[in-house]
Design a protein around this motif. Structure first.
Motif, mmCIF file in Angstrom:
data_model
loop_
_atom_site.group_PDB
_atom_site.id
_atom_site.type_symbol
_atom_site.label_atom_id
_atom_site.label_comp_id
_atom_site.label_asym_id
_atom_site.label_seq_id
_atom_site.Cartn_x
_atom_site.Cartn_y
_atom_site.Cartn_z
ATOM 1 N N ASN A 12 0.797 -1.235 0.000
ATOM 2 C CA ASN A 12 0.000 0.000 0.000
ATOM 3 C C ASN A 12 0.828 1.282 0.000
ATOM 4 N N MET A 13 2.150 1.170 -0.036
ATOM 5 C CA MET A 13 3.007 2.340 0.107
ATOM 6 C C MET A 13 2.765 3.400 -0.967
ATOM 7 N N ASP A 14 2.515 2.978 -2.180
ATOM 8 C CA ASP A 14 2.328 3.946 -3.271
ATOM 9 C C ASP A 14 1.042 4.743 -3.122
ATOM 10 N N GLU A 15 0.029 4.157 -2.491
ATOM 11 C CA GLU A 15 -1.251 4.854 -2.344
ATOM 12 C C GLU A 15 -1.345 5.666 -1.062
ATOM 13 N N GLU A 16 -0.629 5.246 -0.023
ATOM 14 C CA GLU A 16 -0.741 5.905 1.278
ATOM 15 C C GLU A 16 0.202 7.103 1.370
ATOM 16 N N HIS A 17 -0.288 8.177 1.983
ATOM 17 C CA HIS A 17 0.580 9.335 2.200
ATOM 18 C C HIS A 17 1.392 9.128 3.476
ATOM 19 N N LEU A 18 2.528 9.831 3.550
ATOM 20 C CA LEU A 18 3.296 9.875 4.787
ATOM 21 C C LEU A 18 2.848 11.110 5.548
ATOM 22 N N CYS A 19 2.320 10.901 6.720
ATOM 23 C CA CYS A 19 1.586 11.942 7.444
ATOM 24 C C CYS A 19 2.342 13.258 7.606
ATOM 25 N N CYS A 20 3.641 13.190 7.848
ATOM 26 C CA CYS A 20 4.370 14.405 8.203
ATOM 27 C C CYS A 20 4.597 15.334 7.017
ATOM 28 N N ALA A 21 4.436 14.870 5.798
ATOM 29 C CA ALA A 21 4.635 15.731 4.624
ATOM 30 C C ALA A 21 3.670 15.286 3.533
ATOM 31 N N MET A 22 2.488 15.890 3.516
ATOM 32 C CA MET A 22 1.442 15.381 2.633
ATOM 33 C C MET A 22 1.308 16.169 1.339
ATOM 34 N N ALA A 23 0.936 17.431 1.457
ATOM 35 C CA ALA A 23 0.570 18.200 0.272
ATOM 36 C C ALA A 23 1.607 19.234 -0.127
ATOM 37 N N ASP A 24 2.539 19.532 0.739
ATOM 38 C CA ASP A 24 3.521 20.577 0.477
ATOM 39 C C ASP A 24 4.492 20.131 -0.615
ATOM 40 N N LYS A 25 4.465 20.809 -1.755
ATOM 41 C CA LYS A 25 5.262 20.393 -2.905
ATOM 42 C C LYS A 25 6.760 20.413 -2.632
#
Length: 248
Positions: A12-25
């Motif tokens: 599931n790694m490719d679909e799941e976000h890493l919480c500490c850095a989600m949307a910040d480009k």
């Protein structure tokens, strides 16, 4: 509450976000770096458990023998990060994540759980008051940093002797860093740019193996700063944070 959480895996790694850095480009390079590092660590028993929403709610831990920190102890688990932020605070998520780690450790027959903290609240470190309330005890210390442990069998982990040195043989601003935090590439870039623009010498030392991590000359969780030969902090720095250190 457990059904709301998910453990990061190869599947599931490719679909799941890493919480500490989600949307910040600006941190997306770091996210990819972190996922590559996770793929190396998962077979070693590394756990990244997160709430199944877009928010900073997660715990990361690994067998202490395989954890990239200058800490020793037989058959312990080491918590790298326990983070609950923003609107998710006060809902029992931190306790739930910690309890999961504790139960996991007991099921695996571990001797206990340990984590780096400080009596004074610091960024990127779990709050000591919360840990003490949940049964942890201070078992070792270096300056303002403390190693807390919840022992199941009476044994205690401890800082490596090299971590107690807290000095290096160069005056140059020196930063040790590893690849397990998505914020690190941007921090490195900001510091390089600021130092380059202001004529400040800086040296970066990548801790790219377990052996190197166990032998760093200071407290280390994924980042450590030295100035004028002395250890300063494990706090990740952007340009603003670096200015504060240089002005001390």
């Amino acid at each position: 509450m457990d059904e709301d959480f998910v453990n990061i895996s190869f599947e599931n790694m490719d679909e799941e976000h890493l919480c500490c850095a989600m949307a910040d480009k600006k941190h997306q390079c770091g996210v990819q770096m972190k996922k590559a590092w996770l793929k190396e660590q998962i077979p070693e028993g590394h756990i990244f458990r997160k709430l199944g929403v877009k928010g900073k709610v997660f715990i990361e831990y690994a067998p202490l023998e395989k954890a990239w920190v200058p800490i020793h102890g037989a058959n312990y688990l080491y918590i790298y990060c326990l983070w609950v932020a923003g609107a998710f605070k006060g809902k029992g998520y931190a306790k739930s994540l910690l309890e999961y780690c504790i139960e996991d450790g007991k099921k695996q027959g571990n001797a206990g759980i340990c984590i780096l903290s400080s009596p004074k609240k610091k960024p990127y470190l779990a709050e000591e008051k919360f840990l003490l309330h949940n049964g942890f005890q201070v078992v070792d210390s270096i300056g303002e940093y403390e190693l807390l442990a919840l022992s199941f069998d009476g044994t205690k982990p401890y800082f490596a002797e090299n971590a107690k040195r807290g000095t290096i043989d160069r005056d140059t601003l020196t930063i040790y860093f590893a690849r397990q935090c998505p914020f690190i590439p941007n921090c490195v870039e900001q510091i390089k740019n600021y130092c380059g623009s202001n004529g400040i010498s800086v040296e970066f030392i990548e801790v790219d193996s377990l052996e190197k991590a166990k032998s760093v000359p200071c407290v280390f969780n994924n980042w450590a700063v030295f100035l004028n030969r002395k250890f300063v902090s494990v706090q990740l720095l952007n340009e603003g944070g670096l200015k504060k250190i240089l002005e001390r």
